[in-house]
Write an enzyme that holds these catalytic residues in place. Structure first.
Site, PDB file in Angstrom:
ATOM      1  N   ASP A 130       0.690  -1.335  -0.378  1.00  0.00           N
ATOM      2  CA  ASP A 130       0.611  -0.460   0.323  1.00  0.00           C
ATOM      3  C   ASP A 130       0.964   1.359   0.244  1.00  0.00           C
ATOM      4  OD1 ASP A 130      -2.094   1.539  -0.166  1.00  0.00           O
ATOM      5  OD2 ASP A 130      -2.642   1.091   2.086  1.00  0.00           O
ATOM      6  N   ALA A 131       1.554   1.419  -1.339  1.00  0.00           N
ATOM      7  CA  ALA A 131       2.347   2.822  -1.204  1.00  0.00           C
ATOM      8  C   ALA A 131       1.775   4.050  -1.945  1.00  0.00           C
ATOM      9  CB  ALA A 131       3.327   2.406  -2.005  1.00  0.00           C
ATOM     10  N   LYS A 132       0.743   3.629  -3.042  1.00  0.00           N
ATOM     11  CA  LYS A 132      -0.161   4.948  -3.529  1.00  0.00           C
ATOM     12  C   LYS A 132       0.465   6.044  -4.220  1.00  0.00           C
ATOM     13  CE  LYS A 132      -3.649   5.373   0.293  1.00  0.00           C
ATOM     14  NZ  LYS A 132      -3.178   4.194   1.389  1.00  0.00           N
ATOM     15  N   ARG A 133       1.905   5.435  -5.042  1.00  0.00           N
ATOM     16  CA  ARG A 133       2.365   5.808  -6.471  1.00  0.00           C
ATOM     17  C   ARG A 133       1.919   6.095  -7.667  1.00  0.00           C
ATOM     18  NH1 ARG A 133       4.916   5.403  -1.988  1.00  0.00           N
ATOM     19  NH2 ARG A 133       7.620   4.475  -2.080  1.00  0.00           N
ATOM     20  N   HIS A 157      -1.903   5.739  -7.889  1.00  0.00           N
ATOM     21  CA  HIS A 157      -2.413   6.812  -8.658  1.00  0.00           C
ATOM     22  C   HIS A 157      -2.774   6.881  -9.849  1.00  0.00           C
ATOM     23  CE1 HIS A 157      -0.564   9.986  -5.517  1.00  0.00           C
ATOM     24  NE2 HIS A 157      -0.667   8.583  -4.176  1.00  0.00           N
TER      25      HIS A 157
END
Length: 170
Positions: A130-133, A157
């Site tokens: 869960d890094a939302k890169r 994203h």
């Protein structure tokens, strides 16, 4: 396995589409593609009997006492991760590890993240970073290399469009 896919002579074909002659060729044996994330997720759901995913978000102030401060003065994130993975093994389809709670501790956090991911791999647990890169293509490619193959998937994203996502799909 019925429906398993293979790369054969530059294209993806289903095993059932290949003739016995095709299956006997060296190209067939060398070009087996790894299962897709979707295939691994389906296998994980079948194996665990659930679609549940556990979020591993090790907030420092919420860690149980034995893990709040490790021998080096930092939280024992790797120890906590090992314990959580031990408890959930076989009971959930996947674990989604919140990377920010590791990154905030610098190299020690990255080391703990690597150890946690390795433990998940050892236990054959599907791992989501869960890094939302999301960034331009070249930077997104570097982010993708950061998380694969240690993780099965990574959150991204879409704000920068296809350029920011494509490297994670390659």
């Amino acid at each position: 396995i019925e429906g398993e896919h293979f790369a054969y002579l530059g294209s993806i074909r289903s095993k059932k589409d290949l003739s016995p002659t095709d299956r006997a060729t060296p190209q067939y044996n060398r070009t087996v593609m790894p299962p897709s994330f979707a295939d691994r997720a389906i296998q994980s759901v079948r194996r665990s009997g659930t679609t549940a995913i556990v979020g591993l978000d090790p907030h420092p102030e919420l860690l149980p006492e034995p893990y709040r401060t490790g021998s080096n003065g930092f939280p024992d994130l790797a120890g906590f991760g090992r314990r959580v993975l031990e408890l959930i093994e076989g009971r959930v389809a996947a674990v989604k590890i919140q990377v920010a709670f590791y990154e905030q501790w610098g190299w020690r956090g990255w080391q703990a993240l690597e150890e946690t991911a390795a433990e998940g791999r050892r236990r054959d647990i599907l791992l989501v970073a869960d890094a939302k890169r999301g960034d331009i293509r070249t930077t997104a490619r570097a982010y993708a290399r950061t998380f694969f193959p240690a993780f099965d998937a990574v959150t991204v994203h879409p704000y920068l469009g296809e350029d920011g996502i494509r490297p994670f799909l390659e």
